[in-house]
Design a protein around this motif. Structure first.
Motif, short mmCIF file in Angstrom:
data_model
loop_
_atom_site.label_atom_id
_atom_site.label_comp_id
_atom_site.label_asym_id
_atom_site.label_seq_id
_atom_site.Cartn_x
_atom_site.Cartn_y
_atom_site.Cartn_z
N THR A 27 0.84 -1.19 0.00
CA THR A 27 0.00 0.00 0.00
C THR A 27 0.87 1.24 0.00
OG1 THR A 27 -1.74 -1.17 1.21
CG2 THR A 27 -1.85 1.24 1.18
N THR A 28 0.67 2.11 -0.96
CA THR A 28 1.50 3.30 -1.07
C THR A 28 1.47 4.14 0.20
OG1 THR A 28 1.93 5.30 -2.37
CG2 THR A 28 -0.38 4.63 -2.13
N THR A 42 1.69 -4.00 -7.35
CA THR A 42 2.85 -3.14 -7.14
C THR A 42 3.39 -3.31 -5.73
OG1 THR A 42 1.95 -1.50 -8.69
CG2 THR A 42 3.67 -0.76 -7.19
N TYR A 44 5.88 -1.46 -2.95
CA TYR A 44 6.46 -0.17 -2.63
C TYR A 44 7.57 -0.33 -1.59
CZ TYR A 44 2.12 1.48 -4.74
OH TYR A 44 1.06 1.69 -5.60
N THR A 46 8.83 1.93 1.08
CA THR A 46 8.29 3.14 1.71
C THR A 46 9.10 3.53 2.94
OG1 THR A 46 6.07 2.64 0.94
CG2 THR A 46 6.24 4.12 2.80
N GLN A 68 9.70 7.42 -1.64
CA GLN A 68 9.15 6.09 -1.92
C GLN A 68 9.45 5.67 -3.36
OE1 GLN A 68 5.05 4.58 -0.67
NE2 GLN A 68 4.65 5.25 -2.77
N SER A 70 8.87 2.14 -6.24
CA SER A 70 7.98 1.00 -6.47
C SER A 70 8.50 0.12 -7.60
CB SER A 70 6.56 1.47 -6.79
OG SER A 70 6.52 2.17 -8.02
#
Length: 290
Positions: A27-28, A42, A44, A46, A68, A70
């Motif tokens: 989760t972004t 995707t 990430y 982070t 961040q 990805s």
């Protein structure tokens, strides 16, 4: 002499090698997810404790500050793969590398100054491992922990509940609970450093006295119990059965299955929620650091 060596190490950036303030997530901008994330395409990297990481440039370690980043999940279904951050000439990028199968890396990891990197390309720093559950998609859910961090790992819970009210199985052959293939915890491990824990809790009844009833946890097996699985002897009422598993599982994709076994006498009833889910629920639970 020791002081001079320390200074040389600092000049060459070795003091930077252990730094990584990031976590892999699906989760972004969310380094630690608490809700289920299913079928994510995707991955990430982070910021978690910082936005700084040390990367090897082929000669020295360099501290890199970045926002961040990805990368797309590996293509295909049921594919285990590693995630690396590549120095890439000073313009870092995330890259992936597929495994040969669920438990075998195609390319081994190797230590450079105490940091795991890709064999043959030390400028790629190892970050973690994932597995696609469906085509090019990764899940991090209560039943499928398919994203594993090498750095900044945290405990994540796992559990599966049996939705049936009850079922009958009076056979002296170990099988998965209620013959339900969903009754297991599925996960991936990149480096075998932590113990994986799981427990089964259920209720069973056989009207015949002193019938052996057993539940267990099967590591990558629906026919063999591992860990602790003491037997119970039927009495005048339903009895609670408990089993546990605490061990290193090895690297790659593994599962811990909820298993059951009954002496083949009388009739053994097993209970999921016994049509009262607010007060009773059988299932398998676990903890994994990822």
């Amino acid at each position: 002499m020791a002081y001079g060596t320390l200074n040389a190490d600092l000049v060459n950036g070795i003091g930077s090698s252990g730094i990584n303030g990031f976590r892999l997530t699906l989760t972004t901008a969310t380094p630690v997810t608490t809700a289920d994330v299913s079928a994510a395409g995707t991955i990430y990297m982070t910021p978690y404790t910082s936005k700084v990481i040390g990367l090897y440039d082929g000669s020295n370690w360099q501290l890199i500050s970045t926002a961040q980043m990805s990368v797309a999940a590996a293509s295909g279904t049921n594919q285990v793969f590693d995630i690396f951050l590549d120095y890439n000439g000073g313009t870092p990028q995330l890259v992936t590398l597929d495994w040969t199968n669920d438990t075998t890396r195609a390319t081994a990891l190797v230590y450079q100054d105490g940091v795991l990197c890709k064999t043959g390309d030390l400028q790629q720093r190892y970050l973690g491992t994932a597995r696609t559950k469906t085509g090019s998609q990764v899940s991090d859910t209560i039943a499928f922990r398919h994203l594993w961090n090498y750095y900044n790992r945290i405990d994540k819970d796992m559990y599966v509940e049996e939705p049936a009210n009850s079922w009958t199985y009076t056979t002296a052959t170990i099988r998965q609970a209620n013959a339900n293939t969903a009754n297991q915890l599925d996960f991936v491990i990149g480096v075998d450093e932590d113990v994986v824990k799981a427990n089964v809790y259920t209720t069973a009844y056989n009207g015949t006295q002193n019938i052996q009833l057993v539940v267990g946890v099967g590591l990558d097996s629906t026919t063999t119990m591992s860990g602790i699985h003491p037997k119970g002897l039927s009495a005048t009422g339903a009895m609670t059965l408990v089993a546990s598993h605490n061990s290193h599982t090895g690297i790659g994709r593994h599962y811990l299955a909820w298993l059951e076994h009954s002496q083949a006498v009388g009739s053994t009833a097993w209970y999921g929620d016994d049509n009262a889910p607010t007060i009773a629920q059988s299932g398998i639970t676990g903890i994994i650091r990822c």
